[in-house]
Design an enzyme around this catalytic site. Structure first.
Site, PDB file in Angstrom:
ATOM      1  CE  LYS A  34      -0.932  -0.012  -0.937  1.00 25.67           C
ATOM      2  NZ  LYS A  34       0.104  -1.002  -1.330  1.00 25.67           N
ATOM      3  CD  GLU A  93      -0.529  -4.307  -3.451  1.00 26.76           C
ATOM      4  OE1 GLU A  93      -0.391  -3.076  -3.392  1.00 26.76           O
ATOM      5  OE2 GLU A  93      -0.100  -5.086  -2.569  1.00 26.76           O
ATOM      6  CB  CYS A 103      -1.405  -3.990   0.050  1.00 24.74           C
ATOM      7  SG  CYS A 103      -0.011  -4.953   0.691  1.00 24.74           S
TER       8      CYS A 103
END
Length: 298
Positions: free
Chosen positions: A117, A44, A158
């Site tokens: 995300k 990331e 993440c």
């Protein structure tokens, strides 16, 4: 004959200087391509430092459009090395609208899809809600796998890795493996026992997503100490620990806390074989899960 896929990842430090960070990335990509890797995952926000430790409007200048200079460089590398590459961008979608976005580049085809995300944290040292808007929850974005020449990729980012719902939705949409670019580490104020508990939980939950869905999992994390320039905290030590595991959670490759690349020959037929003996999707009680769309069952 088993269907195999040689999968690799790059674990690296990163800096505010994009040129320096991307040069490190490029070295890892060349190393993995020389070993025959066909699919490579980057961590990331690999092009910059992890700037979310503090809130500074000037840092929005780091953001780029989906077809900006960083994306163009990654697309060129994917074409040159003949690989499928999962990279990460701080995306400027519009003025005041920014995303933490994974982009997939497929050999000479260029960018073939992206994932924004969906779960955005807001914790001490991880002030991501200041910078990132969650991805749109639509059937063709949201938790939607990306089709490539090596298979259908379930890419999550993440904080998404803590949510079984995200992994399940990718599996239900036909993802053949789960990929998690991430940036996580220790706050130096935590004692060693707490630090170890956090890292073990992080590894365990992602391996469990593989088990629960009968899918291999690929996780790329960053390394190195990055200071908190606001000086509110002592910064973060990113713990590395990138790994690749199989569909029963079996660890196939595990990195330490240094600059490192991993490469594994994945047996892509094992997911099918595993689901035949552990048919979780068959036995799901979809008639009884309605409350999952509620925030809490009061």
């Amino acid at each position: 004959m088993p269907r195999t896929l040689k999968v690799g990842l790059v674990q690296q430090a990163a800096w505010p200087d994009k040129a320096r960070s991307l040069a490190e990335t490029e070295c890892g990509l060349h190393e993995l391509a020389a070993q025959g890797a066909e699919l490579i995952l980057l961590q990331e926000l690999h092009a910059t430092h992890y700037f979310c430790q503090y809130e500074d409007p000037a840092l929005f200048d780091l953001a780029e459009p989906l077809d900006g200079p960083t994306s163009q460089r990654l697309a060129a590398l994917a074409a040159k090395l003949n690989i499928v590459l999962v990279g990460s961008l701080f995306e400027r979608r519009a003025a005041g609208l920014y995303h933490n976005t994974a982009v997939v580049y497929d050999r000479q085809q260029g960018a073939v899809g992206h994932y924004r995300k969906m779960h955005i944290p807001d914790d001490p040292g991880f002030y991501e809600k200041f910078y990132f808007t969650p991805g749109d929850a639509t059937p063709d974005s949201g938790f939607a796998p990306i089709d490539t020449s090596v298979g259908r990729l379930g890419v999550l980012v993440c904080w998404d890795q803590w949510y079984p719902e995200a992994a399940r939705l990718m599996a239900l949409a036909g993802a053949e493996l789960l990929l998690y670019p991430t940036a996580i580490g220790w706050c130096l104020e935590d004692d060693p026992e707490e630090q170890q508990r956090q890292k073990e939980a992080w590894t365990l939950v992602q391996r469990a997503h593989g088990v629960a869905n009968g899918l291999p999992v690929v996780v790329a994390n960053r390394i190195g100490h990055e200071p908190d320039h606001s000086e509110v905290t002592s910064g973060i030590d990113f713990w590395g620990g990138s790994f690749i595991c199989g569909p029963q959670g079996e660890m196939l490759a595990l990195a330490g806390q240094e600059t490192e690349t991993l490469v594994v020959d994945l047996d892509m037929d094992r997911g099918e074989a595993t689901r035949r003996i552990w048919p979780y999707l068959r036995d799901r009680r979809i008639d009884a899960y309605g409350d999952l769309i509620r925030r809490y069952r009061d």
